[in-house]
Design a protein around this motif. Structure first.
Motif, mmCIF file in Angstrom:
data_model
loop_
_atom_site.group_PDB
_atom_site.id
_atom_site.type_symbol
_atom_site.label_atom_id
_atom_site.label_comp_id
_atom_site.label_asym_id
_atom_site.label_seq_id
_atom_site.Cartn_x
_atom_site.Cartn_y
_atom_site.Cartn_z
ATOM 1 N N ASP A 181 0.816 -1.213 0.000
ATOM 2 C CA ASP A 181 0.000 0.000 0.000
ATOM 3 C C ASP A 181 0.855 1.270 0.000
ATOM 4 O O ASP A 181 0.327 2.374 -0.061
ATOM 5 C CB ASP A 181 -0.912 -0.013 1.237
ATOM 6 C CG ASP A 181 -2.239 0.688 0.995
ATOM 7 O OD1 ASP A 181 -2.527 1.047 -0.165
ATOM 8 O OD2 ASP A 181 -2.981 0.891 1.971
ATOM 9 N N TRP A 182 2.172 1.122 0.091
ATOM 10 C CA TRP A 182 3.050 2.283 0.066
ATOM 11 C C TRP A 182 3.121 2.872 -1.337
ATOM 12 O O TRP A 182 3.219 2.123 -2.327
ATOM 13 C CB TRP A 182 4.468 1.898 0.480
ATOM 14 C CG TRP A 182 4.666 1.596 1.925
ATOM 15 C CD1 TRP A 182 3.798 1.811 2.953
ATOM 16 C CD2 TRP A 182 5.832 0.987 2.505
ATOM 17 N NE1 TRP A 182 4.347 1.391 4.138
ATOM 18 C CE2 TRP A 182 5.595 0.889 3.906
ATOM 19 C CE3 TRP A 182 7.046 0.533 1.996
ATOM 20 C CZ2 TRP A 182 6.533 0.346 4.777
ATOM 21 C CZ3 TRP A 182 7.983 -0.011 2.857
ATOM 22 C CH2 TRP A 182 7.732 -0.091 4.232
ATOM 23 N N PRO A 183 3.129 4.185 -1.478
ATOM 24 C CA PRO A 183 3.419 4.800 -2.778
ATOM 25 C C PRO A 183 4.844 4.449 -3.212
ATOM 26 O O PRO A 183 5.726 4.194 -2.373
ATOM 27 C CB PRO A 183 3.279 6.302 -2.502
ATOM 28 C CG PRO A 183 2.451 6.392 -1.261
ATOM 29 C CD PRO A 183 2.791 5.180 -0.455
ATOM 30 N N ALA A 184 5.080 4.469 -4.510
ATOM 31 C CA ALA A 184 6.378 4.038 -5.044
ATOM 32 C C ALA A 184 7.525 4.894 -4.514
ATOM 33 O O ALA A 184 8.611 4.375 -4.229
ATOM 34 C CB ALA A 184 6.346 4.072 -6.569
ATOM 35 N N ASP A 185 7.313 6.216 -4.369
ATOM 36 C CA ASP A 185 8.409 7.066 -3.917
ATOM 37 C C ASP A 185 8.781 6.778 -2.466
ATOM 38 O O ASP A 185 9.968 6.754 -2.110
ATOM 39 C CB ASP A 185 8.102 8.555 -4.121
ATOM 40 C CG ASP A 185 6.754 8.980 -3.566
ATOM 41 O OD1 ASP A 185 6.051 8.144 -2.952
ATOM 42 O OD2 ASP A 185 6.388 10.165 -3.746
ATOM 43 N N PHE A 186 7.773 6.516 -1.617
ATOM 44 C CA PHE A 186 8.102 6.166 -0.235
ATOM 45 C C PHE A 186 8.780 4.803 -0.170
ATOM 46 O O PHE A 186 9.727 4.612 0.616
ATOM 47 C CB PHE A 186 6.862 6.169 0.659
ATOM 48 C CG PHE A 186 7.191 5.843 2.092
ATOM 49 C CD1 PHE A 186 7.696 6.811 2.938
ATOM 50 C CD2 PHE A 186 7.049 4.545 2.584
ATOM 51 C CE1 PHE A 186 8.055 6.513 4.254
ATOM 52 C CE2 PHE A 186 7.399 4.231 3.896
ATOM 53 C CZ PHE A 186 7.900 5.225 4.722
ATOM 54 N N GLU A 187 8.348 3.854 -0.968
ATOM 55 C CA GLU A 187 8.979 2.542 -0.956
ATOM 56 C C GLU A 187 10.451 2.653 -1.357
ATOM 57 O O GLU A 187 11.316 1.961 -0.790
ATOM 58 C CB GLU A 187 8.255 1.574 -1.886
ATOM 59 C CG GLU A 187 8.837 0.174 -1.827
ATOM 60 C CD GLU A 187 8.028 -0.851 -2.603
ATOM 61 O OE1 GLU A 187 8.420 -2.031 -2.581
ATOM 62 O OE2 GLU A 187 7.020 -0.471 -3.221
ATOM 63 N N SER A 188 10.760 3.529 -2.300
ATOM 64 C CA SER A 188 12.142 3.752 -2.697
ATOM 65 C C SER A 188 12.971 4.250 -1.512
ATOM 66 O O SER A 188 14.091 3.791 -1.278
ATOM 67 C CB SER A 188 12.200 4.753 -3.850
ATOM 68 O OG SER A 188 13.531 5.073 -4.182
ATOM 69 N N SER A 226 -4.262 3.500 -0.449
ATOM 70 C CA SER A 226 -5.664 3.400 -0.030
ATOM 71 C C SER A 226 -6.094 4.548 0.870
ATOM 72 O O SER A 226 -7.279 4.702 1.152
ATOM 73 C CB SER A 226 -5.882 2.075 0.706
ATOM 74 O OG SER A 226 -5.097 2.041 1.895
ATOM 75 N N SER A 227 -5.141 5.331 1.362
ATOM 76 C CA SER A 227 -5.433 6.444 2.268
ATOM 77 C C SER A 227 -4.428 7.566 2.018
ATOM 78 O O SER A 227 -3.489 7.767 2.789
ATOM 79 C CB SER A 227 -5.355 5.971 3.726
ATOM 80 O OG SER A 227 -5.688 7.006 4.621
ATOM 81 N N PRO A 228 -4.606 8.319 0.918
ATOM 82 C CA PRO A 228 -3.622 9.345 0.545
ATOM 83 C C PRO A 228 -3.431 10.411 1.613
ATOM 84 O O PRO A 228 -2.356 11.017 1.695
ATOM 85 C CB PRO A 228 -4.220 9.949 -0.732
ATOM 86 C CG PRO A 228 -5.131 8.905 -1.277
ATOM 87 C CD PRO A 228 -5.685 8.198 -0.076
ATOM 88 N N GLU A 229 -4.449 10.634 2.445
ATOM 89 C CA GLU A 229 -4.336 11.651 3.487
ATOM 90 C C GLU A 229 -3.585 11.145 4.714
ATOM 91 O O GLU A 229 -3.333 11.894 5.661
ATOM 92 C CB GLU A 229 -5.728 12.131 3.914
ATOM 93 C CG GLU A 229 -6.548 11.154 4.736
ATOM 94 C CD GLU A 229 -7.251 10.088 3.936
ATOM 95 O OE1 GLU A 229 -8.090 9.361 4.521
ATOM 96 O OE2 GLU A 229 -6.974 9.944 2.718
#
Length: 289
Positions: A181-188, A226-229
């Motif tokens: 569920d992590w965005p790609a930039d945070f996973e990087s 799933s929860s951008p905020e």
């Protein structure tokens, strides 16, 4: 150390006296109730009980104009005009990590004292702190002057460290949310950090943040697909923890700016939370850009 502001000292003393009672009161209250909190999460019996206990006691303090809790839909007025310059607002997460009750892992109580009616930005905080219910019950208090840590026993607190600061050499990290569920930039960013630091994540934010405060490093509960905020609440979790970490020489961020600079729209606004050593938060913001 004595907190200089008498209202803040009363808030801290009330939470101190309640800490032992809360730990003892968890016994027999490990089940869920047929209710949800304002964020749509299932409430535990202990959540509701700790909120009622702290709400009654903190609302009775002269100089407290509002009491707000993660477990209540709205702030309650406490007899003082919440817009008065002489009245403070107290925001509380009565039992952070209550999902850990079933497995008997660490939990905590988080609080912030705002010199403004709620909802308010973290820049209006004049003090914040948390109680960690671990093998030893401890309390961390941040004011405009310093950050201090105490051991708690019998409703009293004993100073064990004054002027707490994050160690210069970071050691630990803890990241919340499911990895898919992590965005790609945070996973990087996470992949870089996991090759540098030791994982410490226990499912209660306050315990994970305490690891960072003790050993240096970074804690994050990022924006999710799933929860951008984000998941954590700005008033009750993000602001108080951001205030403590910044006063201890670190940084906080929602991904773009200090958590303390975020202007809330509503009492239960959510936010991504990233706190820790300044260089690690700088790197995170650069990656998220």
């Amino acid at each position: 150390m004595t907190v200089s502001d008498p209202v803040v000292e009363s808030v801290v003393a009330t939470i101190s006296r309640s800490a032992t009672e809360i730990t003892q009161g968890l016994i027999g209250r490990r089940g869920a109730v047929d209710e949800e909190n304002p964020s749509g999460e299932t409430q535990m019996e202990a959540d509701v009980w700790a909120d009622e206990l702290l709400g009654e006691r903190l609302a009775a303090i002269d100089g407290v104009g509002q009491y707000a809790s993660e477990e209540r839909p709205e702030a309650i007025d406490c007899g003082e005009d919440p817009d008065s310059s002489d009245a403070y607002a107290v925001a509380v997460d009565p039992l952070d990590g209550s999902s850990n009750l079933k497995s008997n892992n660490a939990m905590g109580t988080i609080f912030g004292v705002y010199d403004a009616a709620l909802p308010a930005p973290g820049e209006d905080l004049i003090a914040a702190g948390y109680v960690l219910y671990g093998p030893i019950t401890t309390m961390v208090i941040a004011t405009e002057e310093t950050v201090s840590e105490y051991e708690m026993t019998g409703g009293e607190r004993r100073l064990i460290e004054r002027d707490v600061t994050l160690p210069d050499e970071p050691v630990v990290y803890g990241f919340g949310g499911r990895v898919p569920d992590w965005p790609a930039d945070f996973e990087s960013y996470a992949r870089e950090i996991e090759n540098e630091l030791k994982l410490r994540y226990g499912g209660a934010m306050i315990a994970d943040v305490n690891q960072v405060l003790t050993y240096g490093g970074v804690f994050a509960y990022p924006s999710l697909e799933s929860s951008p905020e984000g998941k954590l609440r700005l008033q009750f979790e993000g602001n108080p923890i951001g205030y403590i970490v910044e006063r201890a020489g670190g940084r906080s961020s929602n991904g773009d700016e200090s958590l303390l600079s975020v202007e809330p729209d509503a009492l239960h606004d959510r936010t991504p939370v990233h706190v820790g050593n300044a260089d690690l938060i700088d790197r995170l913001e650069e990656t998220l850009e």
